[in-house]
Design an enzyme around this catalytic site. Sequence first.
Site, mmCIF file in Angstrom:
data_model
loop_
_atom_site.group_PDB
_atom_site.id
_atom_site.type_symbol
_atom_site.label_atom_id
_atom_site.label_comp_id
_atom_site.label_asym_id
_atom_site.label_seq_id
_atom_site.Cartn_x
_atom_site.Cartn_y
_atom_site.Cartn_z
ATOM 1 N N GLU A 224 -11.244 3.396 6.129
ATOM 2 C CA GLU A 224 -10.179 4.309 6.591
ATOM 3 C C GLU A 224 -10.892 5.423 7.364
ATOM 4 O OE1 GLU A 224 -8.245 6.537 3.471
ATOM 5 O OE2 GLU A 224 -6.543 7.112 4.735
ATOM 6 N N HIS B 22 0.864 -1.187 0.000
ATOM 7 C CA HIS B 22 0.000 0.000 0.000
ATOM 8 C C HIS B 22 0.894 1.228 0.000
ATOM 9 C CE1 HIS B 22 -3.794 2.062 1.932
ATOM 10 N NE2 HIS B 22 -3.165 2.865 1.086
HETATM 11 N N1 ADE Z 1 -4.727 8.594 -1.946
HETATM 12 C C1 ADE Z 1 -3.494 8.698 -1.434
HETATM 13 N N2 ADE Z 1 -3.494 8.377 -0.143
HETATM 14 C C2 ADE Z 1 -4.765 8.051 0.174
HETATM 15 C C3 ADE Z 1 -5.416 7.625 1.360
HETATM 16 N N3 ADE Z 1 -4.760 7.470 2.518
HETATM 17 N N4 ADE Z 1 -6.735 7.384 1.312
HETATM 18 C C4 ADE Z 1 -7.415 7.558 0.176
HETATM 19 N N5 ADE Z 1 -6.846 7.949 -0.956
HETATM 20 C C5 ADE Z 1 -5.540 8.197 -0.964
HETATM 21 ZN ZN ZN Z 2 -3.880 4.681 0.529
#
Ligand code: ADE
Ligand code: ZN
Length: 347
Positions: free
Chosen positions: A207, A24
């Site tokens: 997230e 990631h």
């Molecule tokens: N693009 C880059 N970093 C990201 C993240 N943490 N969450 C969503 N999109 C992203």
């Molecule tokens: Zn990300």
Amino acid sequence: MNFACIPRESLPDILCRMPKAELHIHIEGSLEPELIFALATRNNIPLPYPTVDDLRAAYAFTDLQSFLDIYYAGAGVLQTEDDFFAMAWAYLKRAKAENVRHAEIFFDPQTHTERGIPFATVINGLDRAVRRGREELGVSASLILCFLRHLSEEAAFATLEEALPFRDRFIGVGLDSSERGNPPEKFARVFARCRELGLRLVAHAGEEGPAGYIHHALDLLKAERIDHGVRCLEDPQLVARLAEQRIPLTVCPLSNVKLCVFPDLAGHTIGRLLAAGIAATINSDDPAYFGGYLNENYLATFAALPELGAHEAYRLARNSFQASFVDESVKAGWIRELDEFFAQQCI
Ligand code: ADE
Ligand code: ZN
């Protein structure tokens, strides 16, 4: 394997030296302020910050959107194939130094095609770095194309069409950008098409968005891996599902703290995820913006969480190989190397 023989003082050294994979990492998030300034100068692009330090000082985020605004602006300095190469090459050299054996690298083509940069420019530059990384550094890497979820599904379909002539240069698709209000179902049809094409599927979920988005990423997008996913702990049935079905989570601790998903690393739940039997991994997300590359994520997380010891270090590194999209025989080779590395620690 006997982990009890490994003293806590050895952990930082072990975390840095152990072989691992990174699953990631947004390549645009590896664009360091120094490179932003160098590319801005080379491409005659004015920046709203007089110095590198002023730019860095602007990296004070309160949530995902406040980060994304600066991150998309930073990516605006990328113009030529050589710029994309330079960005990816810098990351791969860093990965090599941190004992990363394999990286699955996200890129956001729409961030660039919307500015008039041809898709070919983006992918040719990134692909050149990936090939050179394999040959010169011995670092294995592959590319995953991310659709921006704040844009429409129609735009994602158009991007997929542009990408198909380069089908052999990326292994899968992902979904990133502003999560809240842009649920997985918005992209169900384009993901179904990608699945038919044999692409591997991942998605950011849980997230900032609710745990329900993780269920939907699995059920409606058929995601094979969930990026972040930390909010799964709000739903015990989901935790059980992720553990039973061995669905990996690509967790990014420093990112989570910088974007205020957790108040600090001591409050991070990666230890709980592992204890619940989830195949969690540690990753850097956007290292140039969040204060550290992969090893820094491991070091800071282990320093903050006393429940993480040598066994967890091994499990996280093993999970990173296991959750990757390489052939089983290649995974087995890296896991053998990891086993040998840990066996050596007790001699
Ligand atoms: N693009 C880059 N970093 C990201 C993240 N943490 N969450 C969503 N999109 C992203
Ligand atoms: Zn990300």
